[in-house]
Every structure is written in C-alpha cells, then in structure tokens.
Design an enzyme around this catalytic site. Sequence first.
Site, PDB file in Angstrom:
ATOM      1  N   GLY A  59       0.838  -1.204   0.000  1.00 20.45           N
ATOM      2  CA  GLY A  59       0.000   0.000   0.000  1.00 20.45           C
ATOM      3  C   GLY A  59       0.863   1.241   0.000  1.00 20.45           C
ATOM      4  O   GLY A  59       2.054   1.175   0.308  1.00 20.45           O
ATOM      5  N   CYS A  86       5.263  -6.229   1.383  1.00 23.43           N
ATOM      6  CA  CYS A  86       5.622  -4.813   1.412  1.00 23.43           C
ATOM      7  C   CYS A  86       4.972  -4.109   2.610  1.00 23.43           C
ATOM      8  O   CYS A  86       5.306  -4.398   3.751  1.00 23.43           O
ATOM      9  CB  CYS A  86       5.259  -4.168   0.069  1.00 23.43           C
ATOM     10  SG  CYS A  86       6.117  -2.629  -0.222  1.00 23.43           S
ATOM     11  N   TYR A  87       3.986  -3.238   2.380  1.00 24.21           N
ATOM     12  CA  TYR A  87       3.311  -2.578   3.500  1.00 24.21           C
ATOM     13  C   TYR A  87       2.768  -3.619   4.481  1.00 24.21           C
ATOM     14  O   TYR A  87       2.804  -3.421   5.698  1.00 24.21           O
ATOM     15  CB  TYR A  87       2.163  -1.709   2.961  1.00 24.21           C
ATOM     16  CG  TYR A  87       1.417  -0.943   4.031  1.00 24.21           C
ATOM     17  CD1 TYR A  87       1.833   0.326   4.413  1.00 24.21           C
ATOM     18  CD2 TYR A  87       0.302  -1.491   4.653  1.00 24.21           C
ATOM     19  CE1 TYR A  87       1.163   1.026   5.405  1.00 24.21           C
ATOM     20  CE2 TYR A  87      -0.372  -0.798   5.638  1.00 24.21           C
ATOM     21  CZ  TYR A  87       0.055   0.457   6.018  1.00 24.21           C
ATOM     22  OH  TYR A  87      -0.610   1.135   6.996  1.00 24.21           O
ATOM     23  N   HIS A 175       7.952  -7.975  -4.242  1.00 21.94           N
ATOM     24  CA  HIS A 175       6.614  -8.332  -4.733  1.00 21.94           C
ATOM     25  C   HIS A 175       6.638  -9.659  -5.517  1.00 21.94           C
ATOM     26  O   HIS A 175       6.965  -9.661  -6.702  1.00 21.94           O
ATOM     27  CB  HIS A 175       6.073  -7.211  -5.626  1.00 21.94           C
ATOM     28  CG  HIS A 175       5.701  -5.997  -4.848  1.00 21.94           C
ATOM     29  ND1 HIS A 175       4.452  -5.827  -4.303  1.00 21.94           N
ATOM     30  CD2 HIS A 175       6.421  -4.924  -4.484  1.00 21.94           C
ATOM     31  CE1 HIS A 175       4.415  -4.682  -3.630  1.00 21.94           C
ATOM     32  NE2 HIS A 175       5.599  -4.112  -3.732  1.00 21.94           N
ATOM     33  N   GLU A 177       4.198 -11.287  -6.599  1.00 21.83           N
ATOM     34  CA  GLU A 177       3.087 -11.370  -7.548  1.00 21.83           C
ATOM     35  C   GLU A 177       3.425 -10.795  -8.923  1.00 21.83           C
ATOM     36  O   GLU A 177       2.735 -11.045  -9.909  1.00 21.83           O
ATOM     37  CB  GLU A 177       1.842 -10.657  -6.969  1.00 21.83           C
ATOM     38  CG  GLU A 177       1.926  -9.129  -6.860  1.00 21.83           C
ATOM     39  CD  GLU A 177       2.638  -8.641  -5.595  1.00 21.83           C
ATOM     40  OE1 GLU A 177       3.368  -9.427  -4.974  1.00 21.83           O
ATOM     41  OE2 GLU A 177       2.471  -7.460  -5.243  1.00 21.83           O
ATOM     42  N   ASP A 233     -17.017 -11.719 -22.560  1.00 22.83           N
ATOM     43  CA  ASP A 233     -17.833 -11.948 -21.363  1.00 22.83           C
ATOM     44  C   ASP A 233     -19.228 -12.455 -21.691  1.00 22.83           C
ATOM     45  O   ASP A 233     -19.686 -13.462 -21.144  1.00 22.83           O
ATOM     46  CB  ASP A 233     -17.942 -10.663 -20.525  1.00 22.83           C
ATOM     47  CG  ASP A 233     -16.583 -10.164 -20.073  1.00 22.83           C
ATOM     48  OD1 ASP A 233     -15.621 -10.946 -20.167  1.00 22.83           O
ATOM     49  OD2 ASP A 233     -16.482  -9.011 -19.645  1.00 22.83           O
ATOM     50  N   LYS A 375     -10.831 -11.586 -15.669  1.00 24.37           N
ATOM     51  CA  LYS A 375     -10.922 -11.726 -17.123  1.00 24.37           C
ATOM     52  C   LYS A 375     -10.159 -12.958 -17.642  1.00 24.37           C
ATOM     53  O   LYS A 375     -10.654 -13.686 -18.504  1.00 24.37           O
ATOM     54  CB  LYS A 375     -10.335 -10.469 -17.777  1.00 24.37           C
ATOM     55  CG  LYS A 375     -10.629 -10.337 -19.240  1.00 24.37           C
ATOM     56  CD  LYS A 375     -11.959  -9.684 -19.433  1.00 24.37           C
ATOM     57  CE  LYS A 375     -12.316  -9.516 -20.882  1.00 24.37           C
ATOM     58  NZ  LYS A 375     -13.587  -8.841 -21.029  1.00 24.37           N
TER      59      LYS A 375
END
Length: 519
Positions: A59, A86-87, A175, A177, A233, A375
Amino acid sequence: MKTEITSEKIIILDFGSQYTQLIARRIREAGVYSEIVPHETSFKKINEMQASGIIMSGGPESVNTKKALKFDPKILNSDLPVLGICYGMQTMAKYFGGNVDSSSKREFGHAQLTFQKAKIFQGLKSKTKNLNVWMSHGDKVTKLPKGFKKVASSKNSPIAAFENAKLKKYGFQFHPEVTHTQQGQTILKTFVRDICGCTGKWRPKNIIDSLVEDIQAQVGDKKVLLGISGGVDSSVVAALLSKAIGKNLECIFVDNGLLRKGEAEQVKKDLKRGLKLNINFSDSEKLFLKNLKGESDPEKKRKIIGKTFIDVFLKETKKLKNISFLAQGTIYPDVIESSGVKNGKAHVIKSHHNVGGLPSYLKLPLVEPLTSLFKDEVRKIGKELGLPDYLIKRHPFPGPGLAVRTLGDITKEKLEILKEADHIYMEELVKHKLYDKVSQAFAVFLPIKSVGVVGDARRYEYVIALRAAETIDFMTARAAKLDHDFLNLVSNRIINEISKVSRVVYDISSKPPATIEWE
Ligand code: XMP
C-alpha cells in the site's frame, strides 16, 4: 458459488496496493480461490468466510504515520497463516515489535535477493541462491520482531524477507506477484499449498461445474434473457447458461451497424450454429444510422446509441414470452469497483449490454455467473466450454462500437471505409502474429481529406489512423512499437484497396494524456 471449490480460500486484505488484484489472480493461478476485502475487515468476518490463509497487501501509506491503515490485530494473533507483502510486511513487523524505517530513499525496480533456507522458500530450486525480484517501497524493516528469522536480504533491504514458521507468519519486502520477480509464483504457491494446506480445487472444469449448479439452483426451469455482443464476457455467459439451462436461454443480438466487418455473421456461425444458442437477431443498422444522422458531438452520439439500443432491446424482449431473469457478464473487477474495497484498482471496460443500464428498464432479477472471476479466468472457462480461440482472445470492443472510431458525423459510407481498413489491419496483425501481443488495436476514420496521387491524377481522400495499445488495466497505456515494415505493409494495402483513403497514419500517443479511443 458452491462452497466445495471455494472451501479453500485465501483472503487478501487490501491496503491500497496497485498490485492487489494481481495478488488475487496469482493465488488463483496456483489453484486456490481468493477474495479481496477492505483492510479494516474484522477477523470475525474473515473467519466466517472460512479463510485458509490471509495475505496483507502492499500500500502507499507508511506504518509510521497517522495515516497507517487500520486492521484487526486478531488477524495476526490467530493461528491462520499470514503473508505480508511490502506494506503488509511492515505492518506485521511493527505489530510484533520490530522496527520500520521511513528515512531511506524509495527503492523501485529490480533487486538481487539473496535468500536462506526457509519454510517459505522450500519450493525454490535447490541450487538457487539469488533471485532477481521486484521492489517498490519507501519504508523498510530494519529490526526483526522477536521470534522472527531473517530469510532474505538485498543490497538496500537487509531484511527483505522474514518468517516465524511456528506462528505461520511471513513477510516479503519484494513483490512475488509481479512477473519481474523470478520464481515469484513458486513462492506464492508454497504459501497457499504447503503452508495454508490448500490442495488446488480452483480449476476451469470445477469452476464451470460449480457455476452451472449455481445457475440451475437460481433459475430452476424459468427462462433467462441475455444480450450478446460478440465479446468474451457475454459469449462465456451464453455458453455457461446454455450448458446449465439449455433452451430456456433466450439471447438477443442487436446489429447496430457499428460492429466490425463480418462480426454479425461470425456470431451467427459460432454462437448460433456452433453452440446452438437461441439467438434473436435484430438487424437495426438503419435505425441507428437514422438516429445518428448529422450528429458529430461525441457525447451526444454515445447517448443516441445507448438510447436506441435500449429501445431496440425492449422491443425485441416484448416478442419473447415468460422471461424471468436477465443475465449479465459482470466480472469480479467490476464488483470490486462498486464494493467497499476502495483502493482496489478497477477495470474500466464495461460490457456492451451495460450501455444505458438495461436492468433498470427491464426490472428483472439478475443472473450474473461471472462475478467471482477475473478476465483471464473468464477466458479459460470459455476455452473449456468450447468457444473458438479468436473469440476468447478478442481485444475489448467498446459498446458504442465504430461510432467512437468514426470522428464527426456518421454515415454508411464512412463506416464502410472504416470497416474495410480495420479489417485489413486486423487481418495483417493476426497473420504476423502481432494480434495477441497488443492489448487493443483498431483503425480510426478521420473526416479530413488529404492529397494523394493515383496514376497521374491528384485525389483528395480520407485519412485512416491506426492505433495499437499495450496496457494491463486500460487506465494507462502506451502505443505499441509496431515494426515500420509491418505498418508500411498495412498502409499500402489500405490505400491500394480502398479508393476513398489517401493516407494512413500511426497514433503514437500514450494514455494519459491521450485516451485509447479517439472519439
Ligand atoms: P479510453 O478511450 O477511455 O478507453 O482510454 C479505455 C477502454 O475502454 C473502452 N471503452 C469502452 N468500452 N463502452 C465500452 O464497453 C464504452 O462506451 C467505451 N468507451 C471506451 C476502450 O475501448 C478501451 O478498451
């Protein structure tokens, strides 16, 4: 969603990181369902959600200021495995009595991580000692909390990762991710599979089975109406509903004349004949063009299209009997946007059938089977449901269609020119294997005339602009660096094959300050 496949669940506390949604996606790629909740969500609520583990996101705030974001300390006192990124790591460090320093310079970009033997790194290849990781932080942990062990360091972050395996609490300054982090997915997988004990039930086939059961339970033997646009979609919703309720699905496809060349025919071929869907076609090109006639104001054009679409859709609906539900292709990022997760970055694309707010006109209860999916997951289940590849990988297409790509007033002639030019561009992008490499590409019609020489004669004809954007979230984008020879080829084809075009230009603007569409 049926509890079986979400019985394993990672809860992500959102502290406002730009990567929060990415964390959720990566966890799901590791085969485990994940949900994003606001940072202040109580432990009681998380427990009721039956979390298998928790991730505290990064964050923009500092844990050392008054702006530090609230969270329920019971989360860190619990037995549940918690990973702070992180945060999230800094929050954890501070809570357990460590020290977080705010005085050093911001670190952004690649860093070499040296890591030690640790539970959280057990999935890494044994010979690995260093990893290239992605850093993006101001504060950093400078003193370990009691009972915690340092398990990785980098030049700028002496404590780049820590763990307390007994308490099942882990923290990363980097990170995992982000794809720039080597073996980041392996590390996340270790957390969710080995530490949280999840087995990996979140797979396309299971998701489909579960969604089909949900739909059947909600709808019973009643009829459902769905507006299909030819986009990913709504096509996936159609395939899912068809699997769940067969002929009780009624689809409406409005051909507004603002679609790409051959799109209506493709929907007929792949969805009506291929998937045997019940599709009611409304050929409304004339009506849309009549209503748009002479209008060149972009916002007014959008409004006219939205209103005409509602009128046509309502008229078509009246022809159908005993409809009890309206289906929509709302996806998870849309839900995050409208939920309490204020910091969650939301996708800006709205599906075609959302244009003009159909639900409020139809007053039917909604069936929204994709609300828990990202998605990329929608694409994966679409593939599993047998939708053709080109449809699944299709770039987003705006609801108002070619109207936002035909500047000025709209006429059939201009649309025909644009459709041809766009078709040539798409054909070449696919042929040169570039279509999947860019996020969104299209041609734009410019209502200005420029000189060209054909044979010995000077001719004043229209200009076509080509756009190709590279983006992750469509909120910011940059122009793709398409090869000059390729652009040359496309330009030559457009000018040679379309006599009403004398010039082709390539749009190199970034968003911001430009937008993706030209309007
Ligand atoms: P802009 O032009 O705002 O576009 O940078 C961002 C993304 O949104 C799409 N877009 C729309 N999609 N209805 C839609 O369904 C719309 O009215 C609309 N306007 C823009 C655009 O194609 C891009 O992907």
